[in-house]
Design a protein around this motif. Sequence first.
Motif, PDB file in Angstrom:
ATOM      1  N   ALA A  96     -37.987 101.564 -54.188  1.00 25.33           N
ATOM      2  CA  ALA A  96     -37.720 100.587 -55.239  1.00 25.33           C
ATOM      3  C   ALA A  96     -37.994 101.148 -56.637  1.00 25.33           C
ATOM      4  O   ALA A  96     -37.132 101.045 -57.518  1.00 25.33           O
ATOM      5  N   PRO A  97     -39.172 101.769 -56.901  1.00 24.68           N
ATOM      6  CA  PRO A  97     -39.381 102.357 -58.231  1.00 24.68           C
ATOM      7  C   PRO A  97     -38.398 103.477 -58.553  1.00 24.68           C
ATOM      8  O   PRO A  97     -37.950 103.605 -59.694  1.00 24.68           O
ATOM      9  N   ARG A  98     -38.039 104.300 -57.555  1.00 24.51           N
ATOM     10  CA  ARG A  98     -37.084 105.388 -57.816  1.00 24.51           C
ATOM     11  C   ARG A  98     -35.739 104.838 -58.255  1.00 24.51           C
ATOM     12  O   ARG A  98     -35.132 105.338 -59.206  1.00 24.51           O
ATOM     13  N   ALA A  99     -35.277 103.812 -57.561  1.00 26.65           N
ATOM     14  CA  ALA A  99     -33.989 103.216 -57.937  1.00 26.65           C
ATOM     15  C   ALA A  99     -34.069 102.579 -59.324  1.00 26.65           C
ATOM     16  O   ALA A  99     -33.117 102.655 -60.112  1.00 26.65           O
ATOM     17  N   PHE A 100     -35.217 101.953 -59.624  1.00 26.86           N
ATOM     18  CA  PHE A 100     -35.394 101.326 -60.939  1.00 26.86           C
ATOM     19  C   PHE A 100     -35.281 102.357 -62.053  1.00 26.86           C
ATOM     20  O   PHE A 100     -34.550 102.157 -63.029  1.00 26.86           O
ATOM     21  N   TRP A 101     -35.987 103.483 -61.924  1.00 28.65           N
ATOM     22  CA  TRP A 101     -35.973 104.479 -62.996  1.00 28.65           C
ATOM     23  C   TRP A 101     -34.611 105.152 -63.121  1.00 28.65           C
ATOM     24  O   TRP A 101     -34.206 105.548 -64.223  1.00 28.65           O
ATOM     25  N   GLU A 102     -33.880 105.250 -62.031  1.00 29.88           N
ATOM     26  CA  GLU A 102     -32.522 105.796 -62.118  1.00 29.88           C
ATOM     27  C   GLU A 102     -31.630 104.863 -62.940  1.00 29.88           C
ATOM     28  O   GLU A 102     -30.844 105.310 -63.789  1.00 29.88           O
ATOM     29  N   GLU A 103     -31.762 103.547 -62.708  1.00 31.69           N
ATOM     30  CA  GLU A 103     -30.991 102.585 -63.498  1.00 31.69           C
ATOM     31  C   GLU A 103     -31.400 102.610 -64.963  1.00 31.69           C
ATOM     32  O   GLU A 103     -30.563 102.479 -65.856  1.00 31.69           O
ATOM     33  N   VAL A 104     -32.704 102.766 -65.215  1.00 33.16           N
ATOM     34  CA  VAL A 104     -33.186 102.824 -66.595  1.00 33.16           C
ATOM     35  C   VAL A 104     -32.577 104.018 -67.321  1.00 33.16           C
ATOM     36  O   VAL A 104     -32.135 103.912 -68.475  1.00 33.16           O
ATOM     37  N   ARG A 105     -32.554 105.164 -66.664  1.00 31.21           N
ATOM     38  CA  ARG A 105     -31.966 106.354 -67.296  1.00 31.21           C
ATOM     39  C   ARG A 105     -30.495 106.132 -67.628  1.00 31.21           C
ATOM     40  O   ARG A 105     -30.012 106.559 -68.680  1.00 31.21           O
ATOM     41  N   ASN A 106     -29.772 105.454 -66.746  1.00 30.00           N
ATOM     42  CA  ASN A 106     -28.352 105.195 -66.995  1.00 30.00           C
ATOM     43  C   ASN A 106     -28.149 104.213 -68.147  1.00 30.00           C
ATOM     44  O   ASN A 106     -27.137 104.268 -68.854  1.00 30.00           O
ATOM     45  N   ALA A 107     -29.099 103.295 -68.320  1.00 28.26           N
ATOM     46  CA  ALA A 107     -28.957 102.265 -69.355  1.00 28.26           C
ATOM     47  C   ALA A 107     -29.395 102.751 -70.733  1.00 28.26           C
ATOM     48  O   ALA A 107     -29.018 102.160 -71.742  1.00 28.26           O
ATOM     49  N   ALA A 108     -30.191 103.815 -70.798  1.00 28.13           N
ATOM     50  CA  ALA A 108     -30.729 104.285 -72.076  1.00 28.13           C
ATOM     51  C   ALA A 108     -29.642 104.930 -72.939  1.00 28.13           C
ATOM     52  O   ALA A 108     -28.708 105.549 -72.425  1.00 28.13           O
ATOM     53  N   ASP A 109     -29.770 104.798 -74.260  1.00 27.29           N
ATOM     54  CA  ASP A 109     -28.863 105.480 -75.188  1.00 27.29           C
ATOM     55  C   ASP A 109     -29.114 106.984 -75.132  1.00 27.29           C
ATOM     56  O   ASP A 109     -30.256 107.424 -74.883  1.00 27.29           O
ATOM     57  N   PRO A 110     -28.080 107.789 -75.387  1.00 27.00           N
ATOM     58  CA  PRO A 110     -28.241 109.245 -75.254  1.00 27.00           C
ATOM     59  C   PRO A 110     -29.326 109.844 -76.141  1.00 27.00           C
ATOM     60  O   PRO A 110     -29.983 110.810 -75.753  1.00 27.00           O
ATOM     61  N   ASP A 111     -29.513 109.308 -77.361  1.00 26.74           N
ATOM     62  CA  ASP A 111     -30.469 109.899 -78.294  1.00 26.74           C
ATOM     63  C   ASP A 111     -31.838 109.222 -78.258  1.00 26.74           C
ATOM     64  O   ASP A 111     -32.676 109.474 -79.119  1.00 26.74           O
ATOM     65  N   ALA A 112     -32.081 108.375 -77.256  1.00 23.84           N
ATOM     66  CA  ALA A 112     -33.331 107.609 -77.206  1.00 23.84           C
ATOM     67  C   ALA A 112     -34.346 108.277 -76.286  1.00 23.84           C
ATOM     68  O   ALA A 112     -34.006 108.975 -75.326  1.00 23.84           O
TER      69      ALA A 112
END
Length: 526
Positions: A193-209
């Motif tokens: 569950a945490p691994r999937a969460f952080w993968e989604e977070v990385r996809n949602a983040a802006d490129p320069d953030a």
Amino acid sequence: MSDPQLEDLSRDADEAVRLRARLVRDVLSLGPTRAAREHGVTRQTAAKWAQRYRTGGAAQLSRPAHRRRSTQELRRAALTAPLWMPTTKWSSRSIAEALGVSQSFVARAWEEMRSGTPLGDDLTAAMIGRQPAILGLLVTSEAAVVAFQLTPVTRQETPDPPTRGDPAVHRSLRTLLAADLVRPELPATPAAAPRAFWEEVRNAADPDATVMALASDAAPVPAEVSVGGVCRDAHEWLSLFPFLLDRGPLLSPAAALQLEAGLRTWARTPRHAFTWVRPPTPAGSSRGPAMRAAVRHLGPERALADEVVLTIRQGIAEGRLAGGDRVTERYLSGRLRTTRAQVRTAMRLLERDGLLTITTGHAAVVPVLTTNDVVETYAARRALGALVIRAAVRWSPQKRQSVAESLDALERCAVTGNVHRTGDADIAFQDALAHASGLVRIAPMLEVLADHLRMFIAVMGLDYAYPIDAMVRDDRALFEAIDSGDADAAVHRWRIKIDDAAAYMLGQLPAPGPRPTGGKLPGSRT
């Protein structure tokens, strides 16, 4: 339906336990109305003990019917009120009334959320020159974790102004922090569950953030994510409230409403980790008129209308309501702690959507499900979905990515075995398809039809009307057909999916009988 523990309790030495067990047994076999009549109790009492049995098992029937709550329990109830109050428009006064305590007691319970913390000061210093935004929230048995993105602010840019004066911001942030107090009720969280969460977070983040984590307790965080702080205890976590208020618009209004609604639903039965990630926004599309038109209006009237529907569905699940019963404005305004005028406006929205029928006497009638209702609703979804799929064959790479992510989320939910959560993910996948089609008027129509299905399921007492393995199989095949450009094959897959779901629900309908004329809601006088 038979439970060996329930049968044992029906022969317990304690007379009160015996009576409760027998009452619940009869409610499950005869229904709350008939069981209440045969046991000489009210329907509300029968429904209450049946609901306790459904949610907590036979052990719930052994606990005392009434027990004075300790000061510590009342304090925790005040802090978690954003998660359990009947409406999101709560206040310290309405919470005090619900708990039977003084308003000053609630204010004292909230005092630690006003005090601030040295950790908040450190975080403020770390964010100088950068604009923060909340990307996601993860609540596991180990910790609650907020994921931020920190975007550099150039000299020509002006940071967004703070929003301390907005009551809606206050409420959503309190709800976020309150989720950590529910954490002790969770079972051990699988590492996936945490691994999937952080993968989604990385996809949602802006490129320069830069992605930063803020946790209520020690929790594993990916190496590429900076740790802004780990709280020493619950007091320090709750004391982050002033820090969050001072950071400006951390969430858009639509995202805040989505997060708050998800937390409130999860907190009713917290049997698994909670994850929420801000939906990624394709570049250049967030402010166009097509994007705005594709989303159902999320203003206060619609939010209250959704709360009305949820209240009615809860009443059905608890046995206090059934198809054909009248629900009065007075009852709803009391449950939702709002005015009858606001409830009236919300009920008109629901009548326009076909979810309720308003009658004389300032009341609405809970729908009585018929074959025509099921056939019409699924026929509309079948036709609208076919239009969506033919248009989606021409989707852009960005829109394809959005649908692929919703399909991935569905498959992650399916692994948990939670049929309700997977069903919601299935509907979210269908909504993502509607948005990807570019047919901007279709998405709100499908959302309303999804509300109809949820109401049908509540009235009929069913689980989600589609098996988990079939959801995953059909949605994956549907995505692959669209992705290959084969519109005819994709439409064929869609129609099979809808026809199977409709056949299932039609098979659960009871034999036709006289349509109820609309009785009074228990406890109401109008």
